[in-house]
Enzyme design. Sequence first.
Site, PDB file in Angstrom:
ATOM      1  N   MET A  41     -11.999   4.517  -0.159  1.00 21.52           N
ATOM      2  CA  MET A  41     -12.572   4.721   1.177  1.00 21.52           C
ATOM      3  C   MET A  41     -13.215   6.102   1.185  1.00 21.52           C
ATOM      4  O   MET A  41     -12.768   7.021   1.869  1.00 21.52           O
ATOM      5  CB  MET A  41     -11.486   4.590   2.242  1.00 21.52           C
ATOM      6  CG  MET A  41     -11.065   3.164   2.480  1.00 21.52           C
ATOM      7  SD  MET A  41      -9.842   3.003   3.794  1.00 21.52           S
ATOM      8  CE  MET A  41      -8.353   2.951   2.809  1.00 21.52           C
ATOM      9  N   GLY A  93      -8.724   4.082   7.691  1.00 25.25           N
ATOM     10  CA  GLY A  93      -8.430   5.500   7.803  1.00 25.25           C
ATOM     11  C   GLY A  93      -6.969   5.834   8.008  1.00 25.25           C
ATOM     12  O   GLY A  93      -6.491   6.841   7.497  1.00 25.25           O
ATOM     13  N   HIS A 142      -1.327  -1.239  -4.201  1.00 26.35           N
ATOM     14  CA  HIS A 142      -2.588  -0.879  -3.561  1.00 26.35           C
ATOM     15  C   HIS A 142      -2.622   0.619  -3.279  1.00 26.35           C
ATOM     16  O   HIS A 142      -1.667   1.176  -2.717  1.00 26.35           O
ATOM     17  CB  HIS A 142      -2.733  -1.657  -2.249  1.00 26.35           C
ATOM     18  CG  HIS A 142      -4.088  -1.550  -1.620  1.00 26.35           C
ATOM     19  ND1 HIS A 142      -5.178  -2.287  -2.044  1.00 26.35           N
ATOM     20  CD2 HIS A 142      -4.525  -0.804  -0.577  1.00 26.35           C
ATOM     21  CE1 HIS A 142      -6.224  -2.011  -1.292  1.00 26.35           C
ATOM     22  NE2 HIS A 142      -5.855  -1.094  -0.397  1.00 26.35           N
ATOM     23  N   MET A 160      -8.743   8.249   0.361  1.00 27.35           N
ATOM     24  CA  MET A 160      -9.561   8.623   1.518  1.00 27.35           C
ATOM     25  C   MET A 160     -10.039  10.061   1.376  1.00 27.35           C
ATOM     26  O   MET A 160      -9.267  10.931   0.969  1.00 27.35           O
ATOM     27  CB  MET A 160      -8.756   8.480   2.811  1.00 27.35           C
ATOM     28  CG  MET A 160      -8.140   7.113   3.025  1.00 27.35           C
ATOM     29  SD  MET A 160      -7.156   7.103   4.542  1.00 27.35           S
ATOM     30  CE  MET A 160      -6.368   5.489   4.402  1.00 27.35           C
ATOM     31  N   HIS A 194      -8.483   1.345  -3.762  1.00 28.61           N
ATOM     32  CA  HIS A 194      -9.424   1.148  -2.660  1.00 28.61           C
ATOM     33  C   HIS A 194     -10.058   2.488  -2.319  1.00 28.61           C
ATOM     34  O   HIS A 194      -9.407   3.368  -1.757  1.00 28.61           O
ATOM     35  CB  HIS A 194      -8.650   0.560  -1.470  1.00 28.61           C
ATOM     36  CG  HIS A 194      -9.487   0.289  -0.270  1.00 28.61           C
ATOM     37  ND1 HIS A 194      -8.931  -0.095   0.937  1.00 28.61           N
ATOM     38  CD2 HIS A 194     -10.818   0.303  -0.069  1.00 28.61           C
ATOM     39  CE1 HIS A 194      -9.887  -0.284   1.820  1.00 28.61           C
ATOM     40  NE2 HIS A 194     -11.042  -0.034   1.235  1.00 28.61           N
ATOM     41  N   GLY A 242      -2.638  -3.878   9.157  1.00 26.62           N
ATOM     42  CA  GLY A 242      -1.800  -4.536  10.143  1.00 26.62           C
ATOM     43  C   GLY A 242      -1.137  -5.806   9.643  1.00 26.62           C
ATOM     44  O   GLY A 242      -0.781  -6.680  10.438  1.00 26.62           O
ATOM     45  N   MET A 272     -11.438  -5.445   5.942  1.00 24.58           N
ATOM     46  CA  MET A 272     -10.594  -4.573   6.760  1.00 24.58           C
ATOM     47  C   MET A 272     -10.264  -5.281   8.069  1.00 24.58           C
ATOM     48  O   MET A 272     -11.166  -5.691   8.803  1.00 24.58           O
ATOM     49  CB  MET A 272     -11.297  -3.244   7.052  1.00 24.58           C
ATOM     50  CG  MET A 272     -11.493  -2.338   5.838  1.00 24.58           C
ATOM     51  SD  MET A 272      -9.945  -1.832   5.029  1.00 24.58           S
ATOM     52  CE  MET A 272      -8.999  -1.140   6.394  1.00 24.58           C
ATOM     53  N   ASP A 306      -6.648  -6.515   4.757  1.00 24.89           N
ATOM     54  CA  ASP A 306      -6.113  -5.155   4.656  1.00 24.89           C
ATOM     55  C   ASP A 306      -6.053  -4.504   6.032  1.00 24.89           C
ATOM     56  O   ASP A 306      -7.078  -4.169   6.617  1.00 24.89           O
ATOM     57  CB  ASP A 306      -6.987  -4.319   3.718  1.00 24.89           C
ATOM     58  CG  ASP A 306      -6.432  -2.928   3.468  1.00 24.89           C
ATOM     59  OD1 ASP A 306      -5.426  -2.556   4.093  1.00 24.89           O
ATOM     60  OD2 ASP A 306      -7.014  -2.209   2.637  1.00 24.89           O
ATOM     61  N   SER A 339       0.836  -1.203   0.000  1.00 22.18           N
ATOM     62  CA  SER A 339       0.000   0.000   0.000  1.00 22.18           C
ATOM     63  C   SER A 339       0.865   1.243   0.000  1.00 22.18           C
ATOM     64  O   SER A 339       1.659   1.461   0.924  1.00 22.18           O
ATOM     65  CB  SER A 339      -0.898   0.012   1.240  1.00 22.18           C
ATOM     66  OG  SER A 339      -1.516   1.278   1.385  1.00 22.18           O
ATOM     67  N   ASP A 354      -4.795   3.573  -1.472  1.00 24.18           N
ATOM     68  CA  ASP A 354      -5.863   3.886  -0.513  1.00 24.18           C
ATOM     69  C   ASP A 354      -6.318   5.331  -0.676  1.00 24.18           C
ATOM     70  O   ASP A 354      -5.644   6.263  -0.223  1.00 24.18           O
ATOM     71  CB  ASP A 354      -5.367   3.666   0.916  1.00 24.18           C
ATOM     72  CG  ASP A 354      -5.225   2.192   1.255  1.00 24.18           C
ATOM     73  OD1 ASP A 354      -6.204   1.449   1.102  1.00 24.18           O
ATOM     74  OD2 ASP A 354      -4.121   1.779   1.679  1.00 24.18           O
ATOM     75  N   GLY A 413       1.421  -2.293   4.053  1.00 24.26           N
ATOM     76  CA  GLY A 413       1.997  -0.970   3.868  1.00 24.26           C
ATOM     77  C   GLY A 413       3.285  -0.799   4.636  1.00 24.26           C
ATOM     78  O   GLY A 413       4.384  -0.908   4.095  1.00 24.26           O
TER      79      GLY A 413
END
Length: 213
Positions: free
Chosen positions: A68, A141, A33, A37, A66, A176, A136, A174, A8, A35, A196
């Site tokens: 979000m 976030g 990936h 937001m 993705h 951790g 998730m 997705d 990510s 993200d 990530g």
Amino acid sequence: MQVIVAPSILACDFARLGDEVADVTRAGADWIHCDVMDGHFVDNISFGSAIVEAASRHTDRPLDVHLMITNPDRYLDRYLPVAASVDIHLEAEADVPETLARIRAAGRKAGLAINPHTPIGSIEPYLGQFDILLIMTVEPGFGGQPFREEMLPKIGAAAELRKKSNLDFHITADGGINVATARQCREAGADVMVAGTSVFRAKDRAAEIAALR
């Protein structure tokens, strides 16, 4: 299914975006990936279509975008030209079947993403309409959050649903994700690992990606 590692770029050094994307590509990333937001659907603002397009110029790997964001259908056309797949949230304000169909009609993989509090049963009305189920494993976030082990049964339930429905959609974990949690997710049934921090902060990114795989 073979494990797919999707670093990510949320965790990359944005001052060196092109170099960072090129580096993880050389290191063996399967997907990149992205993200997106909006500061509304989640309490963070990351980047938009200009950054995704810029990233696309530094890799030959598929971009998994993705969204979000609250209104994915409104902004979808800005991402379809460069994305290989687009993930929208079930919890967003969108006509989910229509938006998934638009993604597929553009020749892209359609992804359905669900937050930690959303039960796995909520995806059943959409079975057969998506190619990727993104689960998730942290609250969406912010990058760098610890993995939530209570999401493992949800991944297992998704894998069981996939098998029972005789479908072949990807299951993405997705949040951790590191070598230890990727192993847990794989054992539960996930086949795409969005990583990530563990990749971009690794001293040896190629070794990290190989270990994740």
